[in-house]
Structures are given as C-alpha cells and as structure tokens.
Write a protein that holds these residues in place. Structure first.
Motif, PDB file in Angstrom:
ATOM      1  N   GLY A   1       0.819  -1.207   0.000  1.00  0.00           N
ATOM      2  CA  GLY A   1       0.000   0.000   0.000  1.00  0.00           C
ATOM      3  C   GLY A   1       0.848   1.250   0.000  1.00  0.00           C
ATOM      4  N   GLN A   2       0.174   2.369   0.225  1.00  0.00           N
ATOM      5  CA  GLN A   2       0.850   3.671   0.202  1.00  0.00           C
ATOM      6  C   GLN A   2       1.889   3.793   1.315  1.00  0.00           C
ATOM      7  OE1 GLN A   2       0.554   5.908  -2.184  1.00  0.00           O
ATOM      8  NE2 GLN A   2       2.052   7.235  -1.194  1.00  0.00           N
ATOM      9  N   LYS A   3       1.610   3.187   2.458  1.00  0.00           N
ATOM     10  CA  LYS A   3       2.537   3.259   3.589  1.00  0.00           C
ATOM     11  C   LYS A   3       3.870   2.585   3.244  1.00  0.00           C
ATOM     12  CE  LYS A   3       2.798   2.379   8.534  1.00  0.00           C
ATOM     13  NZ  LYS A   3       2.111   1.847   9.709  1.00  0.00           N
ATOM     14  N   SER A   4       3.813   1.442   2.608  1.00  0.00           N
ATOM     15  CA  SER A   4       5.047   0.741   2.247  1.00  0.00           C
ATOM     16  C   SER A   4       5.776   1.467   1.116  1.00  0.00           C
ATOM     17  CB  SER A   4       4.753  -0.701   1.851  1.00  0.00           C
ATOM     18  OG  SER A   4       3.896  -0.748   0.736  1.00  0.00           O
ATOM     19  N   ARG A   5       5.044   2.133   0.216  1.00  0.00           N
ATOM     20  CA  ARG A   5       5.685   2.920  -0.840  1.00  0.00           C
ATOM     21  C   ARG A   5       6.455   4.096  -0.243  1.00  0.00           C
ATOM     22  NH1 ARG A   5       0.493   2.058  -3.513  1.00  0.00           N
ATOM     23  NH2 ARG A   5       0.836   0.552  -5.174  1.00  0.00           N
ATOM     24  N   THR A   6       5.832   4.765   0.708  1.00  0.00           N
ATOM     25  CA  THR A   6       6.483   5.890   1.375  1.00  0.00           C
ATOM     26  C   THR A   6       7.724   5.431   2.126  1.00  0.00           C
ATOM     27  OG1 THR A   6       4.328   6.936   1.652  1.00  0.00           O
ATOM     28  CG2 THR A   6       6.125   7.791   2.987  1.00  0.00           C
ATOM     29  N   LYS A   7       7.617   4.310   2.791  1.00  0.00           N
ATOM     30  CA  LYS A   7       8.741   3.758   3.546  1.00  0.00           C
ATOM     31  C   LYS A   7       9.885   3.386   2.607  1.00  0.00           C
ATOM     32  CE  LYS A   7       9.573   0.371   7.181  1.00  0.00           C
ATOM     33  NZ  LYS A   7       8.965  -0.699   7.991  1.00  0.00           N
ATOM     34  N   ALA A   8       9.558   2.799   1.465  1.00  0.00           N
ATOM     35  CA  ALA A   8      10.575   2.407   0.494  1.00  0.00           C
ATOM     36  C   ALA A   8      11.295   3.620  -0.080  1.00  0.00           C
ATOM     37  CB  ALA A   8       9.939   1.588  -0.625  1.00  0.00           C
ATOM     38  N   LEU A   9      10.550   4.686  -0.363  1.00  0.00           N
ATOM     39  CA  LEU A   9      11.179   5.899  -0.885  1.00  0.00           C
ATOM     40  C   LEU A   9      12.091   6.544   0.156  1.00  0.00           C
ATOM     41  CD1 LEU A   9       8.306   7.571  -2.923  1.00  0.00           C
ATOM     42  CD2 LEU A   9      10.419   6.593  -3.805  1.00  0.00           C
ATOM     43  N   LYS A  10      11.674   6.555   1.419  1.00  0.00           N
ATOM     44  CA  LYS A  10      12.518   7.116   2.475  1.00  0.00           C
ATOM     45  C   LYS A  10      13.816   6.328   2.607  1.00  0.00           C
ATOM     46  CE  LYS A  10       9.006   9.252   5.392  1.00  0.00           C
ATOM     47  NZ  LYS A  10       8.346   9.234   6.703  1.00  0.00           N
ATOM     48  N   ILE A  11      13.723   5.011   2.506  1.00  0.00           N
ATOM     49  CA  ILE A  11      14.926   4.173   2.602  1.00  0.00           C
ATOM     50  C   ILE A  11      15.844   4.437   1.419  1.00  0.00           C
ATOM     51  CG2 ILE A  11      15.749   1.791   2.498  1.00  0.00           C
ATOM     52  CD1 ILE A  11      13.186   1.055   4.094  1.00  0.00           C
ATOM     53  N   ALA A  12      15.262   4.543   0.224  1.00  0.00           N
ATOM     54  CA  ALA A  12      16.059   4.757  -0.985  1.00  0.00           C
ATOM     55  C   ALA A  12      16.788   6.095  -0.943  1.00  0.00           C
ATOM     56  CB  ALA A  12      15.164   4.682  -2.219  1.00  0.00           C
ATOM     57  N   VAL A  13      16.140   7.128  -0.475  1.00  0.00           N
ATOM     58  CA  VAL A  13      16.762   8.450  -0.424  1.00  0.00           C
ATOM     59  C   VAL A  13      17.829   8.500   0.661  1.00  0.00           C
ATOM     60  CG1 VAL A  13      16.304  10.890   0.017  1.00  0.00           C
ATOM     61  CG2 VAL A  13      14.752   9.588  -1.389  1.00  0.00           C
ATOM     62  N   GLY A  14      17.709   7.668   1.687  1.00  0.00           N
ATOM     63  CA  GLY A  14      18.660   7.668   2.785  1.00  0.00           C
ATOM     64  C   GLY A  14      19.997   7.025   2.469  1.00  0.00           C
ATOM     65  N   VAL A  15      20.106   6.302   1.383  1.00  0.00           N
ATOM     66  CA  VAL A  15      21.363   5.642   1.024  1.00  0.00           C
ATOM     67  C   VAL A  15      22.323   6.686   0.453  1.00  0.00           C
ATOM     68  CG1 VAL A  15      22.393   3.905  -0.500  1.00  0.00           C
ATOM     69  CG2 VAL A  15      20.223   3.449   0.608  1.00  0.00           C
ATOM     70  N   SER A  16      23.599   6.566   0.787  1.00  0.00           N
ATOM     71  CA  SER A  16      24.573   7.562   0.325  1.00  0.00           C
ATOM     72  C   SER A  16      24.733   7.512  -1.193  1.00  0.00           C
ATOM     73  CB  SER A  16      25.927   7.328   0.990  1.00  0.00           C
ATOM     74  OG  SER A  16      26.454   6.091   0.568  1.00  0.00           O
ATOM     75  N   GLY A  17      24.832   8.691  -1.791  1.00  0.00           N
ATOM     76  CA  GLY A  17      25.006   8.801  -3.231  1.00  0.00           C
ATOM     77  C   GLY A  17      23.715   8.998  -4.000  1.00  0.00           C
ATOM     78  N   VAL A  18      22.570   8.794  -3.357  1.00  0.00           N
ATOM     79  CA  VAL A  18      21.287   8.915  -4.042  1.00  0.00           C
ATOM     80  C   VAL A  18      20.884  10.378  -4.124  1.00  0.00           C
ATOM     81  CG1 VAL A  18      18.838   8.331  -3.947  1.00  0.00           C
ATOM     82  CG2 VAL A  18      20.540   6.629  -3.336  1.00  0.00           C
ATOM     83  N   GLU A  19      20.560  10.830  -5.331  1.00  0.00           N
ATOM     84  CA  GLU A  19      20.119  12.207  -5.534  1.00  0.00           C
ATOM     85  C   GLU A  19      18.604  12.303  -5.680  1.00  0.00           C
ATOM     86  OE1 GLU A  19      22.309  13.656  -8.850  1.00  0.00           O
ATOM     87  OE2 GLU A  19      24.220  13.569  -7.786  1.00  0.00           O
ATOM     88  N   SER A  20      17.980  11.296  -6.298  1.00  0.00           N
ATOM     89  CA  SER A  20      16.530  11.325  -6.452  1.00  0.00           C
ATOM     90  C   SER A  20      15.996   9.898  -6.545  1.00  0.00           C
ATOM     91  CB  SER A  20      16.126  12.115  -7.701  1.00  0.00           C
ATOM     92  OG  SER A  20      16.563  11.435  -8.865  1.00  0.00           O
ATOM     93  N   ALA A  21      14.739   9.759  -6.148  1.00  0.00           N
ATOM     94  CA  ALA A  21      14.062   8.469  -6.215  1.00  0.00           C
ATOM     95  C   ALA A  21      12.620   8.707  -6.632  1.00  0.00           C
ATOM     96  CB  ALA A  21      14.111   7.759  -4.865  1.00  0.00           C
ATOM     97  N   ALA A  22      12.098   7.810  -7.458  1.00  0.00           N
ATOM     98  CA  ALA A  22      10.727   7.954  -7.942  1.00  0.00           C
ATOM     99  C   ALA A  22      10.109   6.579  -8.139  1.00  0.00           C
ATOM    100  CB  ALA A  22      10.706   8.725  -9.254  1.00  0.00           C
ATOM    101  N   LEU A  23       8.780   6.521  -8.033  1.00  0.00           N
ATOM    102  CA  LEU A  23       8.048   5.282  -8.273  1.00  0.00           C
ATOM    103  C   LEU A  23       7.739   5.169  -9.756  1.00  0.00           C
ATOM    104  CD1 LEU A  23       5.590   5.363  -5.267  1.00  0.00           C
ATOM    105  CD2 LEU A  23       7.567   3.874  -5.537  1.00  0.00           C
ATOM    106  N   LYS A  24       7.949   3.989 -10.321  1.00  0.00           N
ATOM    107  CA  LYS A  24       7.702   3.747 -11.738  1.00  0.00           C
ATOM    108  C   LYS A  24       6.885   2.471 -11.893  1.00  0.00           C
ATOM    109  CE  LYS A  24      10.282   7.102 -13.275  1.00  0.00           C
ATOM    110  NZ  LYS A  24       9.860   8.189 -14.090  1.00  0.00           N
ATOM    111  N   GLY A  25       6.475   2.211 -13.107  1.00  0.00           N
ATOM    112  CA  GLY A  25       5.723   1.002 -13.414  1.00  0.00           C
ATOM    113  C   GLY A  25       4.226   1.232 -13.340  1.00  0.00           C
TER     114      GLY A  25
END
Length: 127
Positions: A13-37
């Motif tokens: 659901g939306q909660k897990s999508r938000t959590k996944a984006l927060k984790i992705a942005v928190g990794v070093s070197g990441v400038e942007s993250a977006a949902l696709k598909g």
C-alpha cells in the motif's frame, strides 16, 4: 558517473511505498528516487556511486521482497543541464558589503558617545 538503478519491490500500500522511498533516499550517493511502473512497484533511483547491493538489502529487510531490474548510466539530457548550470556558476561575483578596514585586515572598534550633563556640573555622569 551518474547511475540509474531500477529496483522492483513487493509493496502492499501507500505506507510501504512511502517507507521504500525514504529508505532509498537515505542511502549515500542517491540524488533522487521515484516510483515507476504500472502498479507503482518499481523504484527508480539516480545518483553517483550508489551501492545497489546495500540498497536492495535495506529494502528487503524493511519493506518486502526486492530485486534489481536494471543498472545503467543516467540519461545525457541531465548531464547537459548540469553543464549549463556549471557555465553559469563560473561568472565572477562581486561582494560589495565589505568595508575598507575589513578587506585589508585592520581591526575596527566601535566608537561610543557618552552624553554630557550640563544641568549639574558637580554630579557624577555615571550615576
């Protein structure tokens, strides 16, 4: 070199999508993250020197099953935009707010003015 990484994550659901984006942005070197598909179950991450294995491990640990779909170089359009920005940044800047004594290293001390009391010449000016 900029990388573009696409990771497919099992999200409910939306909660897990938000959590996944927060984790992705928190990794070093990441400038942007977006949902696709179509089902918004893929995360597209762009940045420099992204540790794809660590990112996938964190997503598996905190969100759900995750697998790497593709890893490649970022688009050249973004690089052209960055080159234009860098050209604009090379313009000389003029700082007009510095005064003369500060530029040559002379210390400037403030000047204090004390009022003179003429009503009573024998009284103390401090009290």
């Amino acid at each position: 070199m900029k990388q573009k990484v696409v990771i497919k994550v099992a999200m409910n659901g939306q909660k897990s999508r938000t959590k996944a984006l927060k984790i992705a942005v928190g990794v070093s070197g990441v400038e942007s993250a977006a949902l696709k598909g179509q089902e918004k179950d893929e995360i597209e991450v762009t940045g420099e020197e992204i540790d794809v294995v660590a990112l996938t491990f964190l997503l598996r640990k905190n969100v759900g099953n995750a697998e790497v779909v593709s890893v490649g170089a970022a688009e050249k359009k973004e690089q052209k935009k960055e080159e234009k920005k860098e050209e604009q940044k090379n313009e000389p800047t003029v700082h007009a707010w510095h005064s003369y004594p500060y530029e040559i290293g002379v210390t400037h001390y403030p000047i204090y003015h004390y009022p003179e009391y003429t009503d009573r010449p024998d009284s103390c000016p401090i009290m």
